[in-house]
Motif scaffolding. Structure first.
Motif, PDB file in Angstrom:
ATOM      1  N   ALA A 295       0.833  -1.100   0.056  1.00  0.00           N
ATOM      2  CA  ALA A 295      -0.084   0.386   0.054  1.00  0.00           C
ATOM      3  C   ALA A 295       0.954   0.999  -0.026  1.00  0.00           C
ATOM      4  O   ALA A 295       0.451   1.989  -0.858  1.00  0.00           O
ATOM      5  CB  ALA A 295      -1.299  -0.357   1.119  1.00  0.00           C
ATOM      6  N   TRP A 296       2.113   1.271   1.043  1.00  0.00           N
ATOM      7  CA  TRP A 296       2.949   2.496   0.761  1.00  0.00           C
ATOM      8  C   TRP A 296       3.377   2.406  -0.143  1.00  0.00           C
ATOM      9  O   TRP A 296       3.178   3.734  -1.306  1.00  0.00           O
ATOM     10  CB  TRP A 296       4.162   2.197   1.876  1.00  0.00           C
ATOM     11  N   ARG A 297       3.968   1.230  -1.070  1.00  0.00           N
ATOM     12  CA  ARG A 297       5.045   1.337  -2.373  1.00  0.00           C
ATOM     13  C   ARG A 297       4.183   1.994  -3.386  1.00  0.00           C
ATOM     14  O   ARG A 297       4.160   2.820  -4.276  1.00  0.00           O
ATOM     15  CB  ARG A 297       5.174  -0.077  -2.504  1.00  0.00           C
ATOM     16  N   ASP A 298       2.248   1.461  -3.413  1.00  0.00           N
ATOM     17  CA  ASP A 298       1.797   1.730  -4.668  1.00  0.00           C
ATOM     18  C   ASP A 298       0.852   2.577  -4.292  1.00  0.00           C
ATOM     19  O   ASP A 298       0.180   4.035  -4.899  1.00  0.00           O
ATOM     20  CB  ASP A 298       0.454   0.881  -4.593  1.00  0.00           C
ATOM     21  N   MET A 310       3.933   9.261  -3.458  1.00  0.00           N
ATOM     22  CA  MET A 310       4.558   7.659  -3.930  1.00  0.00           C
ATOM     23  C   MET A 310       4.182   7.700  -5.352  1.00  0.00           C
ATOM     24  O   MET A 310       5.432   7.151  -6.161  1.00  0.00           O
ATOM     25  CB  MET A 310       3.854   7.043  -3.005  1.00  0.00           C
ATOM     26  N   ARG A 311       3.171   8.247  -5.979  1.00  0.00           N
ATOM     27  CA  ARG A 311       2.233   8.936  -6.982  1.00  0.00           C
ATOM     28  C   ARG A 311       3.116   9.014  -7.674  1.00  0.00           C
ATOM     29  O   ARG A 311       4.078   8.778  -9.250  1.00  0.00           O
ATOM     30  CB  ARG A 311       0.959   8.925  -6.781  1.00  0.00           C
ATOM     31  N   GLN A 312       4.045  10.802  -6.962  1.00  0.00           N
ATOM     32  CA  GLN A 312       4.839  11.238  -7.603  1.00  0.00           C
ATOM     33  C   GLN A 312       6.402  10.932  -8.298  1.00  0.00           C
ATOM     34  O   GLN A 312       6.742  10.906  -9.822  1.00  0.00           O
ATOM     35  CB  GLN A 312       5.276  12.568  -7.450  1.00  0.00           C
ATOM     36  N   LEU A 313       6.594  10.017  -7.576  1.00  0.00           N
ATOM     37  CA  LEU A 313       7.788   8.944  -7.175  1.00  0.00           C
ATOM     38  C   LEU A 313       7.392   8.043  -8.807  1.00  0.00           C
ATOM     39  O   LEU A 313       8.513   8.082  -9.654  1.00  0.00           O
ATOM     40  CB  LEU A 313       7.793   8.034  -6.221  1.00  0.00           C
ATOM     41  N   ALA A 314       6.576   7.572  -8.766  1.00  0.00           N
ATOM     42  CA  ALA A 314       6.355   6.626  -9.938  1.00  0.00           C
ATOM     43  C   ALA A 314       6.114   7.111 -11.020  1.00  0.00           C
ATOM     44  O   ALA A 314       6.329   6.814 -12.498  1.00  0.00           O
ATOM     45  CB  ALA A 314       5.096   5.727  -9.493  1.00  0.00           C
ATOM     46  N   ARG A 322      11.098  17.183   0.640  1.00  0.00           N
ATOM     47  CA  ARG A 322       9.614  17.328   1.802  1.00  0.00           C
ATOM     48  C   ARG A 322       8.610  16.454   2.246  1.00  0.00           C
ATOM     49  O   ARG A 322       8.917  15.160   3.178  1.00  0.00           O
ATOM     50  CB  ARG A 322       8.880  18.184   1.885  1.00  0.00           C
ATOM     51  N   ALA A 323       8.201  15.629   0.350  1.00  0.00           N
ATOM     52  CA  ALA A 323       7.420  14.231   0.875  1.00  0.00           C
ATOM     53  C   ALA A 323       8.683  13.198   1.039  1.00  0.00           C
ATOM     54  O   ALA A 323       8.118  12.472   1.436  1.00  0.00           O
ATOM     55  CB  ALA A 323       7.202  14.651  -1.170  1.00  0.00           C
ATOM     56  N   ARG A 324       9.615  13.969   0.794  1.00  0.00           N
ATOM     57  CA  ARG A 324      10.690  11.749   1.067  1.00  0.00           C
ATOM     58  C   ARG A 324      11.078  11.949   2.149  1.00  0.00           C
ATOM     59  O   ARG A 324      10.419  10.676   2.610  1.00  0.00           O
ATOM     60  CB  ARG A 324      12.210  11.981  -0.258  1.00  0.00           C
ATOM     61  N   MET A 325      10.385  12.611   3.344  1.00  0.00           N
ATOM     62  CA  MET A 325      11.097  12.407   4.410  1.00  0.00           C
ATOM     63  C   MET A 325       9.772  12.753   4.893  1.00  0.00           C
ATOM     64  O   MET A 325       9.592  11.252   5.703  1.00  0.00           O
ATOM     65  CB  MET A 325      11.487  14.389   5.185  1.00  0.00           C
ATOM     66  N   ILE A 326       8.721  12.755   4.673  1.00  0.00           N
ATOM     67  CA  ILE A 326       7.542  12.478   4.668  1.00  0.00           C
ATOM     68  C   ILE A 326       6.963  10.916   5.001  1.00  0.00           C
ATOM     69  O   ILE A 326       6.195  10.012   5.708  1.00  0.00           O
ATOM     70  CB  ILE A 326       5.982  13.006   4.245  1.00  0.00           C
ATOM     71  N   PHE A 347      15.518   3.589  -4.208  1.00  0.00           N
ATOM     72  CA  PHE A 347      17.027   2.996  -5.239  1.00  0.00           C
ATOM     73  C   PHE A 347      17.019   3.264  -6.830  1.00  0.00           C
ATOM     74  O   PHE A 347      17.140   2.886  -7.455  1.00  0.00           O
ATOM     75  CB  PHE A 347      17.736   2.570  -4.946  1.00  0.00           C
ATOM     76  N   ASP A 348      16.000   2.505  -6.837  1.00  0.00           N
ATOM     77  CA  ASP A 348      15.410   1.854  -8.031  1.00  0.00           C
ATOM     78  C   ASP A 348      13.795   2.636  -9.223  1.00  0.00           C
ATOM     79  O   ASP A 348      14.543   2.556 -10.395  1.00  0.00           O
ATOM     80  CB  ASP A 348      14.009   0.669  -7.858  1.00  0.00           C
ATOM     81  N   LEU A 349      13.215   3.701  -8.205  1.00  0.00           N
ATOM     82  CA  LEU A 349      12.540   4.873  -9.136  1.00  0.00           C
ATOM     83  C   LEU A 349      13.529   5.667  -9.471  1.00  0.00           C
ATOM     84  O   LEU A 349      13.239   6.235 -10.240  1.00  0.00           O
ATOM     85  CB  LEU A 349      11.037   4.701  -8.379  1.00  0.00           C
ATOM     86  N   LEU A 350      13.603   6.352  -8.500  1.00  0.00           N
ATOM     87  CA  LEU A 350      14.291   7.665  -8.260  1.00  0.00           C
ATOM     88  C   LEU A 350      15.635   7.565  -9.847  1.00  0.00           C
ATOM     89  O   LEU A 350      16.264   6.802  -9.976  1.00  0.00           O
ATOM     90  CB  LEU A 350      15.056   7.823  -6.879  1.00  0.00           C
ATOM     91  N   LEU A 351      15.734   8.128 -10.354  1.00  0.00           N
ATOM     92  CA  LEU A 351      16.827   8.921 -11.403  1.00  0.00           C
ATOM     93  C   LEU A 351      17.867   9.498 -10.508  1.00  0.00           C
ATOM     94  O   LEU A 351      18.973   9.389 -10.845  1.00  0.00           O
ATOM     95  CB  LEU A 351      15.980  10.191 -11.872  1.00  0.00           C
TER      96      LEU A 351
END
Length: 436
Positions: A295-298, A310-314, A322-326, A347-351
């Protein structure tokens, strides 16, 4: 006529590239080389970005009479094979700190010595080289940021390396192909994703400079354009951190972020297992809950700001800091899940995902790393009201909530069922989430 190989790894640029400049200053013929290693960690979006960076660098080098030679396979083996083909007597490469990079550098040094080739390792990945600053008492690295910041600001930075005007390749050398556009894994990226390359990096920098004066006030606002979006370009070396620190010298808050980047590099140089082991062992007990992790990942936790991050990341291969810390705090401090699980997703998803900053920051948030307050907690709802006061960030990335007006969008929402957590379990994270 002397020939040098400038091995490109994390410095995909022609401006302020010490390894390239050194090769040009010490040899008549210079072969810029990138080895496309299929075992490189990271997801498809990073491969797409990398190939855009390589295409851009190749164009810049061709404009200067040279080329970017592309080979595929093991970096050390391909470098030595090319050195034999062109009779190179010098190899230059930028130093790095991850376990993978250090093993590669040791193997390269051994092979160059065997073949009587000079190897020079240059700075360039950070503003201040990782081993240049040591705390009093002989410790290998600073463990607390503030003393490091004081030493870092007092240090003398290296001069910016000259940009080569002309390069000459050995005659008859096949530069090798890049994947055709559209055939790179992950090429079908979101329109919001960053474009790779030095030219794109410098366009992004120019667009950010008008916001630099307001960076201290704006960079934490989730929906604001006040962040630089330069981190992917720093990760791939499309932009020199030393040059950027000079350009941004008028904004202490922005330069401080570059210092944080250097801080985690010097920590990783002293503690290369930062992506596997806690810096601050404390007998942490992490829960095992596949449903909560999924649920967190998606982006379906029901906490809007967490789901938006998490949706911005995907969608973009990037997430607001700030969202990374949250999101990281929610996984570790609220769900009680192992920080290595979340760090693996990032690590997999971040440029911009690299070992020092990704894992250093995750350990900081989880309380296992360099944070002097390891038990600090982030209330995600309070953070959302503070840093997304109108709810624009959440509505942008969670369209299901677009009909909710104003800050009320930050109140938790239901997904049709409740996640139920089993009793806490003790155990290591799965090895699949621990890239080297």
């Amino acid at each position: 006529m002397r020939t040098a190989i400038a091995l490109v790894t994390r410095d995909l640029r022609v401006r302020d590239n010490p390894a390239l400049a050194l090769a040009c200053a010490n040899a008549e013929r210079v072969v810029p080389l990138f080895v496309r290693d299929p075992t490189m960690p990271g997801g498809a979006v990073r491969w797409r970005f990398l190939d855009e960076c390589l295409a851009d660098l190749r164009g810049s080098l061709r404009d200067r009479g040279g080329d970017l030679v592309i080979r595929h396979g093991d970096v050390v083996a391909e470098t030595l094979r090319l050195a034999g083909e062109v009779d190179a007597t010098l190899v230059t490469v930028a130093g790095d700190v991850s376990s993978l990079a250090r093993r590669r550098e040791r193997r390269l040094a051994e092979e160059c010595e065997t073949h009587r080739i000079e190897l020079v390792v240059t700075p360039g990945v950070t503003v201040v080289p990782p081993g240049a600053l040591r705390p009093a008492g002989g410790a290998a690295s600073y463990r607390v940021f503030t003393p490091y910041w004081r030493a870092w600001t007092a240090a003398t930075w290296r001069d910016v390396a000259p940009t080569p005007r002309r390069l000459t390749l050995p005659p008859g050398l096949d530069p090798g192909p890049l994947p055709p556009p559209g055939e790179t894994p992950g090429a079908a990226a979101s329109a919001r994703s960053a474009v790779g390359g030095e030219a794109a990096a410098r366009r992004t920098l120019r667009a950010f400079l008008p916001h630099l004066s307001g960076y201290a006030q704006e960079h934490d606002v989730l929906a604001s354009p006040g962040t630089s979006r330069l981190s992917p370009y720093l990760r791939f070396g499309c932009l020199s951190p030393r040059e950027l620190a000079g350009v941004a010298a008028g904004s202490e808050e922005f330069v401080r972020q570059l210092c944080w980047r250097d801080f985690f590099y010097q920590v990783t140089a002293a503690f290369p297992r930062i992506n596997r082991d806690p810096l601050r062992p404390g007998g942490d007990v992490w829960r095992a809950d596949d449903a909560a992790f999924a649920a967190w990942r998606d982006g379906r936790t029901g906490v809007p700001v967490v789901d938006a991050g998490m949706r911005q990341l995907a969608a973009e291969g990037w997430m607001h800091n700030r969202a990374r810390m949250i999101t990281a705090a929610f996984l570790t401090k609220h769900l009680g899940l192992d920080w290595r699980l979340g760090a693996g997703v990032f690590f997999d998803l971040l440029l911009d995902g690299d070992v020092p900053n990704n894992y250093g920051n995750w350990q900081w948030v989880a309380g296992t790393g360099n944070d002097t307050r390891p038990y600090r907690r982030f209330n995600p709802i309070r953070q959302a009201y503070r840093f997304d006061p109108d709810g624009d960030y959440v509505r942008r990335y969670v369209p299901e909530l677009s009909v909710v007006d104003g800050p009320a969008v930050h109140e938790p929402w239901r997904l049709g069922r409740d996640l139920r957590y089993p009793p806490p379990l003790r155990g290591p994270a799965p090895a699949a989430w621990l890239p080297d």
